[in-house]
Design a protein around this motif. Structure first.
Motif, PDB file in Angstrom:
ATOM      1  N   GLU A 102       0.838  -1.198   0.000  1.00 16.40           N
ATOM      2  CA  GLU A 102       0.000   0.000   0.000  1.00 16.40           C
ATOM      3  C   GLU A 102       0.873   1.248   0.000  1.00 16.40           C
ATOM      4  OE1 GLU A 102      -2.777  -0.091   3.173  1.00 16.40           O
ATOM      5  OE2 GLU A 102      -3.801  -1.883   2.460  1.00 16.40           O
ATOM      6  N   GLY A 103       0.381   2.296  -0.601  1.00 17.13           N
ATOM      7  CA  GLY A 103       1.101   3.561  -0.611  1.00 17.13           C
ATOM      8  C   GLY A 103       1.123   4.168  -1.996  1.00 17.13           C
ATOM      9  N   GLU A 104       1.204   5.486  -2.036  1.00 20.71           N
ATOM     10  CA  GLU A 104       1.253   6.193  -3.312  1.00 20.71           C
ATOM     11  C   GLU A 104       2.627   6.101  -3.956  1.00 20.71           C
ATOM     12  OE1 GLU A 104      -1.627   7.716  -4.759  1.00 20.71           O
ATOM     13  OE2 GLU A 104      -2.239   6.260  -3.248  1.00 20.71           O
ATOM     14  N   ARG A 121       2.036   5.492  -7.666  1.00 16.30           N
ATOM     15  CA  ARG A 121       0.603   5.692  -7.887  1.00 16.30           C
ATOM     16  C   ARG A 121       0.221   7.170  -7.834  1.00 16.30           C
ATOM     17  NH1 ARG A 121       0.920   1.205  -4.179  1.00 16.30           N
ATOM     18  NH2 ARG A 121       0.458  -0.759  -5.282  1.00 16.30           N
ATOM     19  N   GLU A 122       1.157   8.015  -7.417  1.00 18.33           N
ATOM     20  CA  GLU A 122       0.936   9.451  -7.295  1.00 18.33           C
ATOM     21  C   GLU A 122       1.354  10.158  -8.585  1.00 18.33           C
ATOM     22  OE1 GLU A 122       0.375  13.099  -6.903  1.00 18.33           O
ATOM     23  OE2 GLU A 122      -0.306  11.902  -5.190  1.00 18.33           O
ATOM     24  N   PHE A 125       4.445  12.625  -8.683  1.00 16.91           N
ATOM     25  CA  PHE A 125       5.781  12.146  -8.308  1.00 16.91           C
ATOM     26  C   PHE A 125       6.670  12.041  -9.544  1.00 16.91           C
ATOM     27  CE2 PHE A 125       8.890   8.759  -7.573  1.00 16.91           C
ATOM     28  CZ  PHE A 125       9.437   9.147  -6.361  1.00 16.91           C
ATOM     29  N   ALA A 141       8.645  12.485  -2.675  1.00 14.20           N
ATOM     30  CA  ALA A 141       7.322  12.033  -2.241  1.00 14.20           C
ATOM     31  C   ALA A 141       6.739  13.003  -1.221  1.00 14.20           C
ATOM     32  CB  ALA A 141       7.406  10.628  -1.657  1.00 14.20           C
ATOM     33  N   SER A 142       7.565  13.415  -0.263  1.00  9.82           N
ATOM     34  CA  SER A 142       7.104  14.364   0.756  1.00  9.82           C
ATOM     35  C   SER A 142       6.703  15.689   0.124  1.00  9.82           C
ATOM     36  CB  SER A 142       8.200  14.576   1.799  1.00  9.82           C
ATOM     37  OG  SER A 142       7.816  15.508   2.771  1.00  9.82           O
ATOM     38  N   GLY A 145       3.325  15.629  -1.201  1.00  9.34           N
ATOM     39  CA  GLY A 145       2.289  15.415  -0.210  1.00  9.34           C
ATOM     40  C   GLY A 145       1.972  13.992   0.159  1.00  9.34           C
ATOM     41  N   VAL A 146       2.887  13.063  -0.124  1.00  5.62           N
ATOM     42  CA  VAL A 146       2.663  11.675   0.262  1.00  5.62           C
ATOM     43  C   VAL A 146       3.890  11.162   1.017  1.00  5.62           C
ATOM     44  CG1 VAL A 146       1.122  11.234  -1.670  1.00  5.62           C
ATOM     45  CG2 VAL A 146       3.562  10.720  -1.906  1.00  5.62           C
ATOM     46  N   GLU A 147       3.708  10.075   1.735  1.00  5.56           N
ATOM     47  CA  GLU A 147       4.817   9.456   2.455  1.00  5.56           C
ATOM     48  C   GLU A 147       5.231   8.185   1.735  1.00  5.56           C
ATOM     49  OE1 GLU A 147       5.950   7.649   6.874  1.00  5.56           O
ATOM     50  OE2 GLU A 147       4.068   8.720   6.561  1.00  5.56           O
ATOM     51  N   THR A 149       6.509   4.574   1.155  1.00  4.17           N
ATOM     52  CA  THR A 149       6.508   3.310   1.876  1.00  4.17           C
ATOM     53  C   THR A 149       7.740   2.513   1.461  1.00  4.17           C
ATOM     54  OG1 THR A 149       4.091   3.247   1.880  1.00  4.17           O
ATOM     55  CG2 THR A 149       5.234   1.162   2.278  1.00  4.17           C
TER      56      THR A 149
END
Length: 202
Positions: A102-104, A121-122, A125, A141-142, A145-147, A149
């Motif tokens: 799971e994760g963007e 998936r973002e 990115f 990634a940060s 706006g995503v973290e 994984t």
């Protein structure tokens, strides 16, 4: 999911020049590429080779001779994975765990600070494969706006780049690449208790 497999077809694996002749490096690199694509093909993903030059392959090939970052970013159409062509220890199980995480942005770090595989998936990115790319990819990634994984996997962490990496392949590999090394005369050696490889005279 599409999985891009970047491949340097022109003078591959230069850091193996001390143990392999130029034509051997080409053959070995293409053997590892087949192992990686076969492992991806055994999952729910579909490999596409992103090659610097035209090559024969049973999988689709896209030719792009630009540097790695530019070539990958131009085709980073989520959801998409990027898997390096020298991950000869990769198995369908290890790759399925990566693809299913799971994760963007999902990262399989390499042992030396590189990024050996990614799932993106973002849509905002982008990649940056210069230097310690795993740190750069966490930062990017940060910034969007995503973290990121991380997937902790020995089989995805070891890329076959240096002569000492050949010992890991002989110890833990099971594909065509291992058979190629053995047929070329490579075997494990333990001088002073340290596991390395040596090549039999041919």
């Amino acid at each position: 999911m599409d999985a891009l497999v970047p491949f340097a077809a022109r003078e591959p694996k230069t850091r193996l020049a001390t143990v392999l002749e130029p034509d051997e490096r080409v053959e070995f690199a293409r053997t590892m590429l087949r192992d990686v694509c076969s492992a991806i093909d055994a999952t729910d993903a579909s490999p596409t080779v992103l090659s610097t030059d035209p090559i024969d392959s049973e999988w689709p090939v896209v030719v792009d001779d630009r540097p790695l970052t530019a070539a990958v970013n131009d085709r980073l159409d989520p959801p998409v994975a990027v898997v390096m062509a020298d991950l000869a220890l990769a198995t369908p199980d290890a790759l399925s765990r990566l693809f299913g995480a799971e994760g963007e942005v999902v990262i399989a770090p390499g042992l030396g600070g590189g990024t050996n595989a990614l799932v993106v998936r973002e849509p905002d990115f982008h990649t940056d494969y210069h230097g310690a790319s795993v740190a750069d990819h966490r930062r990017i990634a940060s910034e969007v706006g995503v973290e990121a994984t991380a997937v902790d996997s020995f089989r995805l962490a070891v890329d076959i780049d240096e002569p000492e990496d050949l010992a890991e392949l002989l110890l833990h590999g099971s594909g065509e690449s291992v058979e190629w090394l053995r047929s070329a005369g490579f075997e494990l050696s333990t001088p002073d208790g340290r596991v390395t490889v040596r090549r039999q005279a041919r």
